[in-house]
Design a protein around this motif. Sequence first.
Motif, mmCIF file in Angstrom:
data_model
loop_
_atom_site.group_PDB
_atom_site.id
_atom_site.type_symbol
_atom_site.label_atom_id
_atom_site.label_comp_id
_atom_site.label_asym_id
_atom_site.label_seq_id
_atom_site.Cartn_x
_atom_site.Cartn_y
_atom_site.Cartn_z
ATOM 1 N N VAL A 20 0.847 -1.195 0.000
ATOM 2 C CA VAL A 20 0.000 0.000 0.000
ATOM 3 C C VAL A 20 0.883 1.246 0.000
ATOM 4 O O VAL A 20 0.644 2.193 -0.756
ATOM 5 N N ALA A 21 1.917 1.236 0.840
ATOM 6 C CA ALA A 21 2.828 2.385 0.918
ATOM 7 C C ALA A 21 3.531 2.599 -0.421
ATOM 8 O O ALA A 21 3.659 3.737 -0.884
ATOM 9 N N TRP A 22 3.982 1.525 -1.055
ATOM 10 C CA TRP A 22 4.671 1.649 -2.343
ATOM 11 C C TRP A 22 3.729 2.173 -3.425
ATOM 12 O O TRP A 22 4.088 3.064 -4.196
ATOM 13 N N ASP A 23 2.529 1.643 -3.483
ATOM 14 C CA ASP A 23 1.558 2.118 -4.475
ATOM 15 C C ASP A 23 1.253 3.601 -4.272
ATOM 16 O O ASP A 23 1.204 4.375 -5.231
ATOM 17 N N ALA A 24 1.063 4.002 -3.033
ATOM 18 C CA ALA A 24 0.766 5.407 -2.747
ATOM 19 C C ALA A 24 1.965 6.297 -3.060
ATOM 20 O O ALA A 24 1.799 7.408 -3.581
ATOM 21 N N ALA A 25 3.164 5.821 -2.781
ATOM 22 C CA ALA A 25 4.369 6.606 -3.090
ATOM 23 C C ALA A 25 4.519 6.812 -4.595
ATOM 24 O O ALA A 25 4.903 7.902 -5.042
ATOM 25 N N ARG A 26 4.203 5.806 -5.376
ATOM 26 C CA ARG A 26 4.262 5.957 -6.838
ATOM 27 C C ARG A 26 3.237 6.974 -7.320
ATOM 28 O O ARG A 26 3.507 7.760 -8.234
ATOM 29 N N VAL A 27 2.073 6.978 -6.694
ATOM 30 C CA VAL A 27 1.047 7.975 -7.029
ATOM 31 C C VAL A 27 1.559 9.373 -6.690
ATOM 32 O O VAL A 27 1.368 10.321 -7.454
ATOM 33 N N ILE A 28 2.222 9.497 -5.559
ATOM 34 C CA ILE A 28 2.798 10.796 -5.182
ATOM 35 C C ILE A 28 3.807 11.238 -6.228
ATOM 36 O O ILE A 28 3.807 12.401 -6.637
ATOM 37 N N GLY A 29 4.653 10.323 -6.676
ATOM 38 C CA GLY A 29 5.623 10.658 -7.720
ATOM 39 C C GLY A 29 4.945 11.192 -8.968
ATOM 40 O O GLY A 29 5.400 12.183 -9.557
ATOM 41 N N ASP A 30 3.863 10.575 -9.377
ATOM 42 C CA ASP A 30 3.102 11.066 -10.535
ATOM 43 C C ASP A 30 2.501 12.436 -10.255
ATOM 44 O O ASP A 30 2.497 13.317 -11.121
ATOM 45 N N ALA A 31 1.995 12.610 -9.043
ATOM 46 C CA ALA A 31 1.311 13.858 -8.696
ATOM 47 C C ALA A 31 2.267 15.045 -8.614
ATOM 48 O O ALA A 31 1.843 16.188 -8.815
ATOM 49 N N LEU A 32 3.533 14.798 -8.349
ATOM 50 C CA LEU A 32 4.486 15.898 -8.234
ATOM 51 C C LEU A 32 4.649 16.647 -9.548
ATOM 52 O O LEU A 32 5.128 17.778 -9.559
ATOM 53 N N ARG A 33 4.232 16.021 -10.648
ATOM 54 C CA ARG A 33 4.331 16.673 -11.958
ATOM 55 C C ARG A 33 2.974 17.024 -12.551
ATOM 56 O O ARG A 33 2.890 17.493 -13.678
ATOM 57 N N ASP A 34 1.905 16.801 -11.824
ATOM 58 C CA ASP A 34 0.545 17.043 -12.312
ATOM 59 C C ASP A 34 -0.172 17.925 -11.287
ATOM 60 O O ASP A 34 -0.573 17.450 -10.228
ATOM 61 N N ASP A 35 -0.318 19.201 -11.597
ATOM 62 C CA ASP A 35 -0.857 20.150 -10.616
ATOM 63 C C ASP A 35 -2.260 19.794 -10.135
ATOM 64 O O ASP A 35 -2.558 19.930 -8.951
ATOM 65 N N THR A 36 -3.118 19.341 -11.024
ATOM 66 C CA THR A 36 -4.485 18.999 -10.629
ATOM 67 C C THR A 36 -4.491 17.820 -9.666
ATOM 68 O O THR A 36 -5.130 17.865 -8.604
ATOM 69 N N LEU A 37 -3.780 16.767 -10.027
ATOM 70 C CA LEU A 37 -3.690 15.593 -9.158
ATOM 71 C C LEU A 37 -3.005 15.957 -7.850
ATOM 72 O O LEU A 37 -3.430 15.532 -6.773
ATOM 73 N N PHE A 38 -1.970 16.776 -7.917
ATOM 74 C CA PHE A 38 -1.248 17.173 -6.709
ATOM 75 C C PHE A 38 -2.165 17.920 -5.741
ATOM 76 O O PHE A 38 -2.163 17.630 -4.539
ATOM 77 N N ASP A 39 -2.912 18.875 -6.245
ATOM 78 C CA ASP A 39 -3.797 19.656 -5.374
ATOM 79 C C ASP A 39 -4.812 18.762 -4.665
ATOM 80 O O ASP A 39 -5.061 18.915 -3.468
ATOM 81 N N TRP A 40 -5.378 17.828 -5.397
ATOM 82 C CA TRP A 40 -6.337 16.892 -4.808
ATOM 83 C C TRP A 40 -5.646 16.009 -3.769
ATOM 84 O O TRP A 40 -6.140 15.848 -2.645
ATOM 85 N N LEU A 41 -4.499 15.454 -4.142
ATOM 86 C CA LEU A 41 -3.795 14.539 -3.252
ATOM 87 C C LEU A 41 -3.311 15.249 -1.989
ATOM 88 O O LEU A 41 -3.388 14.698 -0.892
ATOM 89 N N ARG A 42 -2.853 16.467 -2.138
ATOM 90 C CA ARG A 42 -2.397 17.226 -0.966
ATOM 91 C C ARG A 42 -3.546 17.424 0.024
ATOM 92 O O ARG A 42 -3.378 17.266 1.230
ATOM 93 N N GLN A 43 -4.706 17.744 -0.474
ATOM 94 C CA GLN A 43 -5.875 17.922 0.393
ATOM 95 C C GLN A 43 -6.244 16.608 1.079
ATOM 96 O O GLN A 43 -6.506 16.577 2.283
ATOM 97 N N GLU A 44 -6.243 15.528 0.322
ATOM 98 C CA GLU A 44 -6.606 14.225 0.880
ATOM 99 C C GLU A 44 -5.583 13.763 1.920
ATOM 100 O O GLU A 44 -5.955 13.230 2.968
ATOM 101 N N PHE A 45 -4.300 13.955 1.634
ATOM 102 C CA PHE A 45 -3.266 13.575 2.598
ATOM 103 C C PHE A 45 -3.377 14.413 3.863
ATOM 104 O O PHE A 45 -3.165 13.913 4.962
ATOM 105 N N GLY A 46 -3.683 15.692 3.692
ATOM 106 C CA GLY A 46 -3.872 16.549 4.850
ATOM 107 C C GLY A 46 -5.023 16.077 5.718
ATOM 108 O O GLY A 46 -4.941 16.103 6.948
ATOM 109 N N SER A 47 -6.090 15.615 5.085
ATOM 110 C CA SER A 47 -7.238 15.091 5.837
ATOM 111 C C SER A 47 -6.908 13.773 6.532
ATOM 112 O O SER A 47 -7.326 13.539 7.655
ATOM 113 N N LEU A 48 -6.143 12.934 5.848
ATOM 114 C CA LEU A 48 -5.845 11.603 6.371
ATOM 115 C C LEU A 48 -4.737 11.617 7.425
ATOM 116 O O LEU A 48 -4.871 11.005 8.485
#
Length: 98
Positions: free
Chosen positions: A9-37
């Motif tokens: 789970v940690a590895w899958d999520a880390a790979r998603v983070i890597g993708d999100a670091l270059r995608d502003d829309t995905l990053f903004d969503w993921l940052r909010q979700e991580f902040g909530s979690l």
Amino acid sequence: MQVLHQPRVAWDAARVIGDALRDDTLFDWLRQEFGSLFGPAAGDALAESRDRVRWAGDARLPVETGLWRVRLEDALRQRPELADELAGLASVARAHRS
């Protein structure tokens, strides 16, 4: 009942983070979700990772992904009940990328 392997789970999520670091829309969503979690500090840490990748270039991306894998494994050891939610976030983010 589905049993989740926390390192996976940690590895899958880390790979998603890597993708999100270059995608502003995905990053903004993921940052909010991580902040909530995981709390606001997690969202801030994501922003710091993105800044490091922007400053150093894509060569920094595998390093940040690896750091997040370790952070998330540690977080799931402390709070294993979050594995389901983290797996769900990774799944939604991967669907966004498709």
